[in-house]
Design a protein around this motif. Structure first.
Motif, short mmCIF file in Angstrom:
data_model
loop_
_atom_site.label_atom_id
_atom_site.label_comp_id
_atom_site.label_asym_id
_atom_site.label_seq_id
_atom_site.Cartn_x
_atom_site.Cartn_y
_atom_site.Cartn_z
N ASP A 59 -8.94 -14.11 -16.82
CA ASP A 59 -9.42 -13.44 -15.61
C ASP A 59 -8.28 -13.20 -14.63
O ASP A 59 -8.24 -12.17 -13.94
N LEU A 60 -7.35 -14.15 -14.56
CA LEU A 60 -6.19 -13.97 -13.67
C LEU A 60 -5.35 -12.77 -14.13
O LEU A 60 -4.98 -11.92 -13.30
N MET A 61 -5.07 -12.68 -15.42
CA MET A 61 -4.26 -11.57 -15.91
C MET A 61 -4.97 -10.24 -15.64
O MET A 61 -4.34 -9.27 -15.24
N THR A 62 -6.30 -10.21 -15.87
CA THR A 62 -7.04 -8.98 -15.60
C THR A 62 -6.91 -8.57 -14.14
O THR A 62 -6.65 -7.41 -13.82
N ARG A 63 -7.08 -9.53 -13.22
CA ARG A 63 -6.97 -9.21 -11.80
C ARG A 63 -5.57 -8.68 -11.46
O ARG A 63 -5.43 -7.65 -10.79
N GLU A 64 -4.56 -9.36 -11.95
CA GLU A 64 -3.19 -9.00 -11.59
C GLU A 64 -2.79 -7.66 -12.20
O GLU A 64 -2.20 -6.82 -11.53
N TRP A 65 -3.11 -7.43 -13.47
CA TRP A 65 -2.66 -6.19 -14.12
C TRP A 65 -3.42 -4.98 -13.58
O TRP A 65 -2.85 -3.90 -13.45
N LEU A 66 -4.72 -5.13 -13.28
CA LEU A 66 -5.46 -4.00 -12.71
C LEU A 66 -4.96 -3.68 -11.31
O LEU A 66 -4.96 -2.51 -10.90
N ALA A 67 -4.53 -4.69 -10.57
CA ALA A 67 -3.95 -4.43 -9.25
C ALA A 67 -2.67 -3.61 -9.39
O ALA A 67 -2.41 -2.70 -8.60
N VAL A 68 -1.87 -3.92 -10.39
CA VAL A 68 -0.65 -3.14 -10.65
C VAL A 68 -1.02 -1.69 -10.96
O VAL A 68 -0.44 -0.75 -10.39
#
Length: 199
Positions: A59-68
């Motif tokens: 979930d952390l990776m999803t949040r961070e990569w979608l923000a990028v």
């Protein structure tokens, strides 16, 4: 193109905590107890939403990569045609992704976390990116700036190319040679994307 805007929620406190833990010691050395302590919640609170650390990190990776991805895409109003926005957004996204501290930490300490999304299956981030990309490609088909073909197949093909640059670029660059440094390869990526998307 619809962007996925992230609204801050209670989960963000926990995701911020796991991000800080991972940046400090990597995924393998992070425990749910560490995350709970840093977030100021009980371990039971974490277990109710995330059964294990891997799902929390996912979930952390999803949040961070979608923000990028959201930050990288130029706004539509008064901007260039859709193909130019897609290409510019993808190039900017690859550059920002490669500079992201979480990506660096995972690549340096826990690279096996990325392998399932390269070799076996699509993850939540890839599915969300494909949705965004297919929508943008349809807009490009409509305004005549993007070669018309099956939009989902086109989105998957483009993501395959972009993903390889994002994940593997450092294996091909020589940063002391301006003809082979990251900027030069991002120029090649721009050429590839322009040529495959131009009608």
């Amino acid at each position: 193109m619809t962007s996925i805007r992230h609204n801050r929620s209670d989960a963000d406190t926990v995701l911020d905590a796991v991000r800080d833990c991972v940046l400090a010691v990597g995924v393998r050395r992070t425990t749910l107890a560490d995350v709970a302590r840093r977030a100021g919640v009980s371990r039971m609170t974490l277990y109710r939403r995330w059964p294990d650390l891997r799902s929390l990190v996912g979930d952390l990776m999803t949040r961070e990569w979608l923000a990028v991805a959201t930050r990288a895409m130029p706004a539509a109003p008064d901007g260039p045609h859709t193909r130019a926005r897609i290409v510019t957004g993808l190039i900017a996204g690859v550059a920002e992704f490669r500079d992201h501290p979480l990506f660096h930490k995972i690549l340096d300490v826990d690279p096996e976390l990325l392998l399932p999304y390269v070799l076996d299956r699509r993850g939540a981030t890839q599915e969300a990116l494909l949705t965004l990309l297919a929508e943008a490609l349809r807009e490009g088909h409509a305004d005549g700036s993007v070669r018309v073909t099956h939009p989902e197949r086109q989105a998957r093909a483009v993501l395959l190319v972009v993903q390889s640059f994002a994940l593997s670029l450092r294996t091909m660059t020589d940063e002391d040679d301006p003809e082979l440094d990251a900027a030069a390869f991002l120029g090649e990526l721009r050429t590839l994307l322009e040529r495959t998307l131009t009608p």
